[in-house]
Design an enzyme around this catalytic site. Sequence first.
Site, PDB file in Angstrom:
ATOM      1  N   ASP A   1      20.708 -34.203  12.964  1.00 10.33           N
ATOM      2  CA  ASP A   1      20.485 -35.211  14.007  1.00 10.33           C
ATOM      3  C   ASP A   1      19.726 -34.628  15.195  1.00 10.33           C
ATOM      4  O   ASP A   1      18.748 -35.203  15.679  1.00 10.33           O
ATOM      5  CB  ASP A   1      21.817 -35.798  14.486  1.00 10.33           C
ATOM      6  CG  ASP A   1      22.593 -36.437  13.351  1.00 10.33           C
ATOM      7  OD1 ASP A   1      22.016 -36.624  12.265  1.00 10.33           O
ATOM      8  OD2 ASP A   1      23.774 -36.736  13.559  1.00 10.33           O
TER       9      ASP A   1
ATOM     10  N   GLU B   1      28.426 -30.302  19.425  1.00 10.57           N
ATOM     11  CA  GLU B   1      29.249 -31.100  18.498  1.00 10.57           C
ATOM     12  C   GLU B   1      30.371 -30.250  17.907  1.00 10.57           C
ATOM     13  O   GLU B   1      31.531 -30.658  17.885  1.00 10.57           O
ATOM     14  CB  GLU B   1      28.397 -31.664  17.354  1.00 10.57           C
ATOM     15  CG  GLU B   1      27.307 -32.621  17.789  1.00 10.57           C
ATOM     16  CD  GLU B   1      27.828 -33.996  18.209  1.00 10.57           C
ATOM     17  OE1 GLU B   1      28.982 -34.339  17.899  1.00 10.57           O
ATOM     18  OE2 GLU B   1      27.059 -34.733  18.860  1.00 10.57           O
TER      19      GLU B   1
ATOM     20  N   GLY C   1      27.281 -46.047  18.021  1.00  5.69           N
ATOM     21  CA  GLY C   1      28.078 -46.166  16.795  1.00  5.69           C
ATOM     22  C   GLY C   1      27.292 -46.750  15.637  1.00  5.69           C
ATOM     23  O   GLY C   1      27.859 -47.050  14.589  1.00  5.69           O
TER      24      GLY C   1
ATOM     25  N   ASP D   1      23.101 -31.565   4.945  1.00  3.66           N
ATOM     26  CA  ASP D   1      22.675 -30.565   5.951  1.00  3.66           C
ATOM     27  C   ASP D   1      23.693 -29.433   6.118  1.00  3.66           C
ATOM     28  O   ASP D   1      23.325 -28.260   6.108  1.00  3.66           O
ATOM     29  CB  ASP D   1      22.290 -31.211   7.299  1.00  3.66           C
ATOM     30  CG  ASP D   1      23.381 -31.999   7.988  1.00  3.66           C
ATOM     31  OD1 ASP D   1      24.474 -32.197   7.385  1.00  3.66           O
ATOM     32  OD2 ASP D   1      23.160 -32.431   9.145  1.00  3.66           O
TER      33      ASP D   1
HETATM   34  C1  GLA Z   1      26.038 -37.156  10.744  1.00  2.00           C
HETATM   35  C2  GLA Z   1      25.927 -35.697  11.122  1.00  2.00           C
HETATM   36  C3  GLA Z   1      24.742 -35.029  10.440  1.00  2.00           C
HETATM   37  C4  GLA Z   1      24.748 -35.287   8.942  1.00  2.00           C
HETATM   38  C5  GLA Z   1      24.972 -36.773   8.652  1.00  2.00           C
HETATM   39  C6  GLA Z   1      25.160 -37.044   7.179  1.00  2.00           C
HETATM   40  O1  GLA Z   1      24.945 -37.878  11.231  1.00  2.00           O
HETATM   41  O2  GLA Z   1      25.806 -35.558  12.518  1.00  2.00           O
HETATM   42  O3  GLA Z   1      24.750 -33.640  10.700  1.00  2.00           O
HETATM   43  O4  GLA Z   1      25.696 -34.500   8.283  1.00  2.00           O
HETATM   44  O5  GLA Z   1      26.098 -37.289   9.331  1.00  2.00           O
HETATM   45  O6  GLA Z   1      24.016 -36.731   6.465  1.00  2.00           O
END
Ligand code: GLA
Length: 384
Positions: A170, A158, A119, A36
Amino acid sequence: MDLQQTLQETFTRQFNAEPTLICSPGRVNLIGEHTDYNEGFVLPAAINKAIYLAVGPRTDSQLHFVALDLNETYMGSLDAIAKTNTWADYLLGMVDQFRQAGLNVGGLNVVFGGTIPIGGGMSSSAAIENGVAVALDHLYNKDQTDRLLMVKLGQRVENHFVGVQSGIMDQFASMMGRANHVIKLDCRSLEFAYAPLNMDGVRIVLCDSRVKHALASSEYNTRRAECEAGVRMIQARYGEQIRSLRDVTMPMLDAYVREQEPLLYKRCAYVVQENERLVGAVAALDGGDLETFGQFMYGSHEGLSKQYDVSCAELDTLVDIARTVPGVLGSRMMGGGFGGCTINLVRADALDLFTQTMQEQFLAHTGVETLLYVCQIQNGTEII
Ligand code: GLA
């Protein structure tokens, strides 16, 4: 008493008012990991593990948050928002981002709890951010805020408040999910399409390694920097038309990175190949060929473990055990890595055997019990 009722009653007892209830789901990602933030593709979906928030406005400018599962409280003021290095940052960060975006904010009461294992790599943090965004939208912005804007604000929380340079997957999946569909998302243009996922005869099962991803944020940021360094090497040859690893091909990496920077080569090759795998996997999915889809999942895990180096012994063990079970179509670690869950595509009639084998063998190998979650795909963040 179920969780929603507990939240409602706790809220009413504490704040003497009726709350609005919000359900904000976690996510799975079928394939397309660490792509991403490289402007590549992902294939996530929102699931029936969620954060539930009971929310209400206040007449003063106080923020009052209760984390039910932790039995902890945060109290502060809108006018003095500062990072706490606790769970409260996901809520505070969103209030802060709303205000920075010129949206209305006001005093806020929140009681929240959830069924997303913390987690576990199912993005409980994105679910909390989205839940607060929808709360602020509903309470102070007449339900008029663009959902994609709220997704972007979650990523900013984030990146700028919490300090993880994560991509947009996400928050996007948790906010935009649709029941029984996966999201084909192009993280460069943010164009997306829903693809129906026919779950007749197959199940999506998560196996928890029980390892909490302690390294996750520092190593995550390192991977991102490694990808950017690789892009700069290709840019030096091809110029600004190369914006990200999305524009990079394997022949480019072979010619200009392989010899010069072997470590960067491994990282970048993983990302370029993961995008190719995703394209292949989507074609297989469109053609109803889940066997081939599953093979791409195994390939993804191999790359994440050997090239991108974000797996761990426990995750590798889970995938190795899954491979031995007849009826398992594919298995791989999911999310940022260094712990959390594997995602497994399992024929429904093999579910019992899968469950038993995973539990027995993982315990025998590690001395730890895995937890299994069979996921349903559901709608994104919504008021209930
Ligand atoms: C975490 C990050 C996402 C993505 C995944 C790996 O979940 O928050 O943005 O990069 O790792 O695909």
